[in-house]
Enzyme design. Structure first.
Site, PDB file in Angstrom:
ATOM      1  N   LEU A 115      44.836   8.924 -65.147  1.00 17.65           N
ATOM      2  CA  LEU A 115      43.663   8.066 -65.216  1.00 17.65           C
ATOM      3  C   LEU A 115      42.387   8.777 -64.772  1.00 17.65           C
ATOM      4  CD1 LEU A 115      43.707   5.178 -66.157  1.00 17.65           C
ATOM      5  CD2 LEU A 115      43.908   4.416 -63.807  1.00 17.65           C
ATOM      6  N   LYS A 116      42.517   9.726 -63.865  1.00 17.84           N
ATOM      7  CA  LYS A 116      41.319  10.340 -63.297  1.00 17.84           C
ATOM      8  C   LYS A 116      40.977  11.674 -63.937  1.00 17.84           C
ATOM      9  CE  LYS A 116      40.942   7.643 -59.282  1.00 17.84           C
ATOM     10  NZ  LYS A 116      41.401   7.286 -57.952  1.00 17.84           N
TER      11      LYS A 116
END
Ligand SMILES: [Zn+2]
Lengths: 340, 363
Positions: free
Chosen positions: A112-113
């Site tokens: 996600l990051k």
């Protein structure tokens, strides 16, 4: 196109697989000087990247390159060259991009990051030009991390990129409302609301801007009355007034309710324009005091300046002491300005 | 608020050894650094510079400095689109060292790495005689996109405000802005401004501390002769200062976005933006130091928040923040640092070295 899971990849090295025997692996350049911050790679990563360097050298763009780049990405999602080469291979093969997007659904949540996961997705969407299912996917990702910066940026990019597709935009206000109902302090959702209503063109049915302004003021006031100490909502209020070049004094009666301790006599009157704080609210609210001082300051006369100064003093000495120096600075500046 | 409580010592040696350990090698769990190793090296070397450790003239340190410089120069590559620095040889196949090879599109110079290489080499007091200046100009030119922003590597669509700042900082250090279209870049910055007073990473994005620093520093890096207007109107400046200051929370640390938790790196990003805007005396420096003191890891290094694991990025940015915001309550000298240039993000003396040795020589 079966996509191997991480487990299957680690089972055997590319060097041990007969179907890769025609590729010459190329080891990474080894410096004669002591390298800075060398990484002690795993065997699997070393193996996969050796084969990747070999593939890049030969220029091969085939199905198995997708397998190889996926193996690298799963070990290092920030490997931008693997992403880039993968993307070019997909195009060269005319590969079904919806299959790729499905794989990305999994990787996006896993990493996600990582910037690259989202960047790759943008490239794919610019090709498929099928943005509608993306909104659903983004909503699911935000379920995992409701404030993820990349996820929100991707939603804003998508909507702006397909700005003319009214169908895409239709449910956006309801979506923001649902996000804010979940967490009224989610600044990303407030920001998104600003983007949808004010930031990116005027939607169908929203041409009457006076009505929209009224609607948004009501919306933000209601939300402040539910949770007064919410800087995101106060910033939205300020942003809306600034954007529409409306003087802050328009919300004076509302803001004032939040600058004093709770007044039980006042709740009897139901005033939809000026919803009062709940009796359990933590008052006075520093953001409201700051706002009220700004209202006074906009008046630009001596009397109202003195009222602003009084409010700033209460922030400096009682309600917002960490910014004491700042409030004292505001006081000095305002007094200076009225002298002239 | 901790105005009266004395600060514990800043564990300077511990933080230095954390950075030295990372320079010596990283475990496989950090494989995702592969494509940005030079940036990590900069945070390590930069920390040592701020801590004053690179000033010593021991034979061991001389050897280190020499080999670090050599390795960084090895990352200078030349390709179709000019010259610059790559993150590491992560995409380079082995070849005899004396053989000069042209890099491929997958192994090309990277704009962020080029910026960190300039700073790292300045910290190591290199004379930049090996810098391919005209190649760098070609490279920067190839990175600027239609909308005024810059891509990380030529031809890539990956672009945001970070890369724009790097292009500006490189031009500033070269004292040569001929590679870039400043007006177009400035209008790109404007599209990233948010109603809150901060800037987002790309157009339409939420205001964020890191990208707000990037935007403000970029606007103030532009030499006055290339400027068509003031960097900010008085109203914009006021709103940005307000937003930045509101990001300092009760813990004393700064957060990156409205409503989020404080994080050590934003003490730098927000603090440096405030410094550039001339508002540094409005920051509560003692509370800031109290927060950073709590972010110190027991065995060296500084983490993003108390109780988290340290890394060179948060270590460097915390020390850089302290260089701008020395606490007045410190009763020991461990908190003392030399001044920092907030525009280039380097110790003042290092920044001056960069500006002296990186521009082409008048011959
Ligand atoms: Zn951080």
């Amino acid at each position: 196109m079966p996509s191997p899971t991480g487990d299957q990849i680690s089972k055997s090295l590319f060097a041990e697989r007969s179907e890769w025997s025609d590729v010459t692996p190329l080891q990474q350049y080894e410096s004669l000087v002591n390298p800075l911050a060398p990484i002690f790679y795993t065997e699997e990563y070393k193996d996969a990247t050796d084969y990747f360097r070999g593939i890049v050298k030969s220029g091969e763009k085939s199905q198995r390159v997708l397998e190889l780049t996926e193996a690298i990405i799963r070990q290092n999602p920030a490997h931008y060259s693997a992403w880039q080469y993968r993307y070019e291979t997909l195009l060269a093969l005319d590969a079904p991009l919806d299959v790729e997007l499905k794989l990305m659904d999994e990787l996006a949540v896993k990493y996600l990051k990582t910037y690259q996961v989202w960047h790759h997705r943008r490239l794919l969407l610019a090709h498929t030009r099928k943005p509608a299912p993306e909104l659903e996917f983004i909503a699911r990702s935000l379920g995992v991390d409701a404030k993820n910066y990349h996820t929100w940026s991707y939603r804003q990019w998508l909507l702006a990129y397909f700005n003319d597709e009214d169908d895409l935009w239709r449910g956006e206000l309801d979506f923001v409302d649902a996000m804010l109902t979940q967490d009224v302090r989610n600044n990303s959702a407030w920001h998104h609301r600003f983007f949808v209503v004010w930031g990116c063109g005027v939607r169908e049915g929203e041409e009457d801007r006076g009505r929209i302004l009224k609607r948004e003021l009501t919306y933000v006031k209601q939300n402040i009355s539910l949770a007064p100490n919410n800087p995101s909502a106060w910033n939205y209020l300020r942003g809306v007034l600034d954007h529409n070049q409306v003087l802050y004094s328009i919300v004076f009666p509302f803001v004032r309710l939040y600058t004093v301790p709770f007044n039980s006599e006042r709740t009897d009157i139901v005033d939809l324009e000026n919803p009062p704080p709940d009796k359990d609210a933590n008052l006075p609210c520093p953001a409201a005091i700051e706002f009220l001082a700004d209202v006074y300051e906009q008046d630009k006369n001596k009397e109202s300046t003195l009222q602003a100064v009084e409010l700033w003093m209460s922030l400096a000495n009682e309600h917002d002491t960490i910014r004491k120096k700042y409030w004292e600075h505001r006081i000095r500046e305002a007094l200076e300005a009225t002298k002239v | 608020m901790a105005d009266q409580t004395p600060l514990p010592a800043l564990a300077r040696l511990g933080h230095a050894s954390h950075c030295k350990r990372c320079l010596d090698g990283l475990p496989d769990s950090q494989t995702d650094i592969d494509a940005s190793r030079l940036a990590l090296a900069f945070y390590c070397i930069g920390s040592l510079d701020l801590l004053g450790i690179l000033k010593d003239a021991t034979p061991k340190l001389d050897r280190d400095r020499e080999s670090w410089r050599e390795w960084i120069w090895e990352q200078q590559t030349r390709g179709r689109c000019g010259s610059g620095f790559r993150p590491s040889p992560f995409m380079t196949a082995h070849h005899p060292p004396e053989e000069q090879i042209e890099c491929t599109d997958y192994d090309s110079p990277h704009i962020i790495m080029t910026y960190t290489a300039f700073l790292s080499l300045s910290i190591l007091r290199d004379d930049f005689s090996r810098l391919d200046r005209s190649g760098i100009i070609t490279f920067l030119r190839a990175c600027q996109r239609e909308d005024g922003s810059f891509s990380t590597v030529p031809g890539s669509a990956e672009s945001d405000l970070r890369t724009l700042y790097c292009a500006f900082a490189i031009s500033c250090m070269l004292d040569d802005w001929s590679a870039i279209d400043v007006d177009r870049a400035v209008s790109f910055i404007a599209t990233c401004r948010s109603y809150e007073g901060g800037y987002g990473q790309s157009p339409y994005c939420e205001a964020q501390g890191g990208t707000t620093y990037i935007a403000i520093a970029s606007l103030f890096l532009i030499p006055s002769e290339l400027r068509t207007s003031d960097p900010l109107t008085p109203e914009e400046r006021q709103l940005t200062i307000q937003w930045l200051l509101r990001n300092q929370d009760e813990s004393g640390g700064f957060r990156g976005r409205t409503g989020k938790e404080a994080d050590a790196c934003y003490c730098f990003w927000c603090g440096a933006a405030l410094k550039i805007l001339g508002a540094s005396d409005l920051v509560d420096a003692n509370s800031l130091a109290t927060f950073l003191a709590r972010c110190q890891f027991k065995y060296g290094g500084i983490a993003k928040a108390p109780g988290e694991h340290p890394d060179p990025y948060h270590t460097y940015l915390s020390l850089a923040a302290l260089s701008m915001y020395p606490p007045s309550v410190a009763n020991n000298s461990t908190w003392r640092f030399e001044p920092l240039d907030p525009l280039l993000n380097a110790r003042e003396e290092t920044s001056q070295w960069a500006k002296k040795y990186i521009p082409a020589r008048q011959s």
